[in-house]
Design a protein around this motif. Sequence first.
Motif, PDB file in Angstrom:
ATOM      1  N   ASN A 202       0.824  -1.206   0.000  1.00  0.00           N
ATOM      2  CA  ASN A 202       0.000   0.000   0.000  1.00  0.00           C
ATOM      3  C   ASN A 202       0.863   1.262   0.000  1.00  0.00           C
ATOM      4  N   GLY A 203       0.356   2.301  -0.635  1.00  0.00           N
ATOM      5  CA  GLY A 203       1.069   3.577  -0.651  1.00  0.00           C
ATOM      6  C   GLY A 203       0.956   4.274   0.694  1.00  0.00           C
ATOM      7  N   ALA A 204       1.862   5.199   0.954  1.00  0.00           N
ATOM      8  CA  ALA A 204       1.863   5.906   2.242  1.00  0.00           C
ATOM      9  C   ALA A 204       2.283   7.350   2.045  1.00  0.00           C
ATOM     10  N   THR A 205       1.628   8.240   2.786  1.00  0.00           N
ATOM     11  CA  THR A 205       2.027   9.651   2.794  1.00  0.00           C
ATOM     12  C   THR A 205       2.249  10.072   4.241  1.00  0.00           C
ATOM     13  N   ARG A 206       3.355  10.742   4.469  1.00  0.00           N
ATOM     14  CA  ARG A 206       3.666  11.190   5.828  1.00  0.00           C
ATOM     15  C   ARG A 206       3.940  12.683   5.834  1.00  0.00           C
ATOM     16  N   TYR A 207       3.437  13.345   6.850  1.00  0.00           N
ATOM     17  CA  TYR A 207       3.661  14.776   7.022  1.00  0.00           C
ATOM     18  C   TYR A 207       4.206  15.071   8.407  1.00  0.00           C
ATOM     19  N   ALA A 208       5.014  16.129   8.495  1.00  0.00           N
ATOM     20  CA  ALA A 208       5.365  16.727   9.791  1.00  0.00           C
ATOM     21  C   ALA A 208       4.504  17.971   9.908  1.00  0.00           C
ATOM     22  N   LEU A 209       3.856  18.160  11.051  1.00  0.00           N
ATOM     23  CA  LEU A 209       2.929  19.266  11.230  1.00  0.00           C
ATOM     24  C   LEU A 209       3.329  20.069  12.451  1.00  0.00           C
ATOM     25  N   GLU A 210       2.986  21.344  12.375  1.00  0.00           N
ATOM     26  CA  GLU A 210       3.304  22.189  13.521  1.00  0.00           C
ATOM     27  C   GLU A 210       2.148  23.150  13.745  1.00  0.00           C
ATOM     28  N   ILE A 211       1.773  23.306  14.993  1.00  0.00           N
ATOM     29  CA  ILE A 211       0.756  24.301  15.338  1.00  0.00           C
ATOM     30  C   ILE A 211       1.409  25.309  16.275  1.00  0.00           C
ATOM     31  N   GLU A 212       1.269  26.575  15.915  1.00  0.00           N
ATOM     32  CA  GLU A 212       1.836  27.619  16.772  1.00  0.00           C
ATOM     33  C   GLU A 212       0.694  28.414  17.380  1.00  0.00           C
ATOM     34  N   GLY A 213       0.594  28.344  18.698  1.00  0.00           N
ATOM     35  CA  GLY A 213      -0.421  29.114  19.407  1.00  0.00           C
ATOM     36  C   GLY A 213       0.283  30.150  20.253  1.00  0.00           C
ATOM     37  N   LEU A 214      -0.172  30.314  21.479  1.00  0.00           N
ATOM     38  CA  LEU A 214       0.492  31.269  22.367  1.00  0.00           C
ATOM     39  C   LEU A 214       0.617  30.629  23.750  1.00  0.00           C
ATOM     40  N   ALA A 215       1.864  30.456  24.184  1.00  0.00           N
ATOM     41  CA  ALA A 215       2.081  29.906  25.526  1.00  0.00           C
ATOM     42  C   ALA A 215       1.629  30.943  26.548  1.00  0.00           C
ATOM     43  N   GLY A 216       1.101  30.479  27.650  1.00  0.00           N
ATOM     44  CA  GLY A 216       0.647  31.450  28.649  1.00  0.00           C
ATOM     45  C   GLY A 216       0.448  30.794  30.002  1.00  0.00           C
ATOM     46  N   HIS A 217       0.053  31.593  30.954  1.00  0.00           N
ATOM     47  CA  HIS A 217      -0.101  31.123  32.332  1.00  0.00           C
ATOM     48  C   HIS A 217      -1.382  30.297  32.479  1.00  0.00           C
ATOM     49  N   ALA A 309       2.351  22.618   7.529  1.00  0.00           N
ATOM     50  CA  ALA A 309       2.440  21.204   7.131  1.00  0.00           C
ATOM     51  C   ALA A 309       3.597  21.023   6.162  1.00  0.00           C
ATOM     52  N   ASN A 310       4.375  19.982   6.398  1.00  0.00           N
ATOM     53  CA  ASN A 310       5.549  19.724   5.561  1.00  0.00           C
ATOM     54  C   ASN A 310       5.566  18.240   5.164  1.00  0.00           C
ATOM     55  N   LYS A 311       5.451  17.993   3.878  1.00  0.00           N
ATOM     56  CA  LYS A 311       5.401  16.596   3.418  1.00  0.00           C
ATOM     57  C   LYS A 311       6.774  15.926   3.560  1.00  0.00           C
ATOM     58  N   LEU A 312       6.785  14.754   4.201  1.00  0.00           N
ATOM     59  CA  LEU A 312       8.057  14.053   4.418  1.00  0.00           C
ATOM     60  C   LEU A 312       8.233  12.894   3.449  1.00  0.00           C
ATOM     61  N   HIS A 313       7.118  12.330   3.045  1.00  0.00           N
ATOM     62  CA  HIS A 313       7.223  11.037   2.362  1.00  0.00           C
ATOM     63  C   HIS A 313       5.920  10.819   1.603  1.00  0.00           C
ATOM     64  N   ASP A 314       6.045  10.402   0.358  1.00  0.00           N
ATOM     65  CA  ASP A 314       4.843  10.162  -0.422  1.00  0.00           C
ATOM     66  C   ASP A 314       5.166   9.015  -1.362  1.00  0.00           C
ATOM     67  N   GLU A 315       4.760   7.852  -0.977  1.00  0.00           N
ATOM     68  CA  GLU A 315       5.152   6.659  -1.719  1.00  0.00           C
ATOM     69  C   GLU A 315       3.908   6.054  -2.340  1.00  0.00           C
ATOM     70  N   ARG A 316       3.964   5.865  -3.640  1.00  0.00           N
ATOM     71  CA  ARG A 316       2.805   5.310  -4.336  1.00  0.00           C
ATOM     72  C   ARG A 316       2.669   3.824  -4.047  1.00  0.00           C
ATOM     73  N   VAL A 317       1.518   3.266  -4.367  1.00  0.00           N
ATOM     74  CA  VAL A 317       1.310   1.825  -4.215  1.00  0.00           C
ATOM     75  C   VAL A 317       2.364   1.116  -5.073  1.00  0.00           C
ATOM     76  N   ALA A 318       3.009   0.117  -4.501  1.00  0.00           N
ATOM     77  CA  ALA A 318       4.020  -0.645  -5.258  1.00  0.00           C
ATOM     78  C   ALA A 318       3.443  -2.028  -5.539  1.00  0.00           C
TER      79      ALA A 318
END
Length: 403
Positions: A202-217, A309-318
């Motif tokens: 099966n093919g697979a797609t992987r992403y690295a994701l980041e959410i930036e909010g606001l740190a607080g008390h 979002a940053n794509k790391l890997h995108d492998e088609r069905v083999a």
Amino acid sequence: MERCDALARHSELPGGLTRVYLSREQAAANELVLGWMREAGMSARLDAVGNVVGRLEGARPGLPCLMLGSHLDSVRDAGKYDGMLGVVAAIDCVHDLHAAGRRLPFAIEVIGFADEEGVRFSSTLIGSRAVAGTFRQETLDTVDKDGTSLREALRGFGLDPARVSEAARQPGEVLAYAELHIEQGPVLEAEGLAVGVVTAINGATRYALEIEGLAGHAGTVPMRLRQDALAAAAECVLALEARCGREADLVGTIGKLEAQPGAINVIPGRVRFTFDIRAPSDSQRDAAVKDALADMERACARRSVVFRANKLHDERVAACAPWIMQQIGAAIAAEGLAVRKLASGAGHDGMALVGLCDIGMLFVRCAKGISHNPAEAISAADAEIGARVFLRFIENFQPKARA
Ligand code: GLV
Ligand code: MN
Ligand code: MN
């Protein structure tokens, strides 16, 4: 089984198995495998990217090879058969051929791939891509969690990053790639079968994701005024689960998630996480990835946090080659066993090698389908059946007639 135990002792974690690409533990595992290959009659070497490569010549030196193998790296807290069984089984088969003085009309190569799991760097299949000639130079700049680049890690392992391309093989040198691997799923066990023929990976797609909010008390900021990155990430996790849960055979996983700064009394300001989406059809996977990213984007916009979002890997069905599937099936039938065909939900080195040559795989039953888990288990009887079928396949292997 003893060799899988012996390999599992080379681990970063005492009492478990973690062995990542270009680590000290991998160097030790490579030494073991090089020794076993030589004992089995092969010439053996480390290639330019850190794969272990053994070769048994055929009827005369220099013939194209049937390539066999699997990977020697592991996930974190892994089982001891994922990858390793395929390498030791292939070496055992060569050992039998060599001991019987058999020389086939083709060479055999066994490769212990150095990086299939992609645990250390944000890239996967580094070993098999290098062999297939599809290693991307920019991968040298990727860094591990300690900030060590692949370029530096190769040097630290005694390899020259400028020479990775020398691991590449030419299509004319390789007749086919065949891999024995545990199923890592429950199908064979449920049907009372020791082995099966893989139809496709099966093919697979992987992403690295980041959410930036606001740190607080954690005590002072009212709930409605927060930009909590972890709460947004929680919505993303559920959005992915909902999207992938809508279709049979589609799977999505968020396997890594880290909230920062990570203190009991601080609102999380930043979350980094990953997803991995797989399906038996490329269009099904592409649609799920698109929808999941859009759902996450919307959830983050609603919460006024930034989504990246940053794509790391995108492998088609083999797809496995029908002519190799047929020969693996014939070997199973010749052992008096039923020929069951099944797709692989897990990724394998064949996904990269399909760019070099036709591929085929033989699956061996594992207990309860458990894998990527220290509870991964197989029986010695199944390991033997798998190796016997594999040997029969090798002995009777007929290269594809050239058009
Ligand atoms: C490798 O085992 C993968 O499928 O992620
Ligand atoms: Mn694995
Ligand atoms: Mn594997």
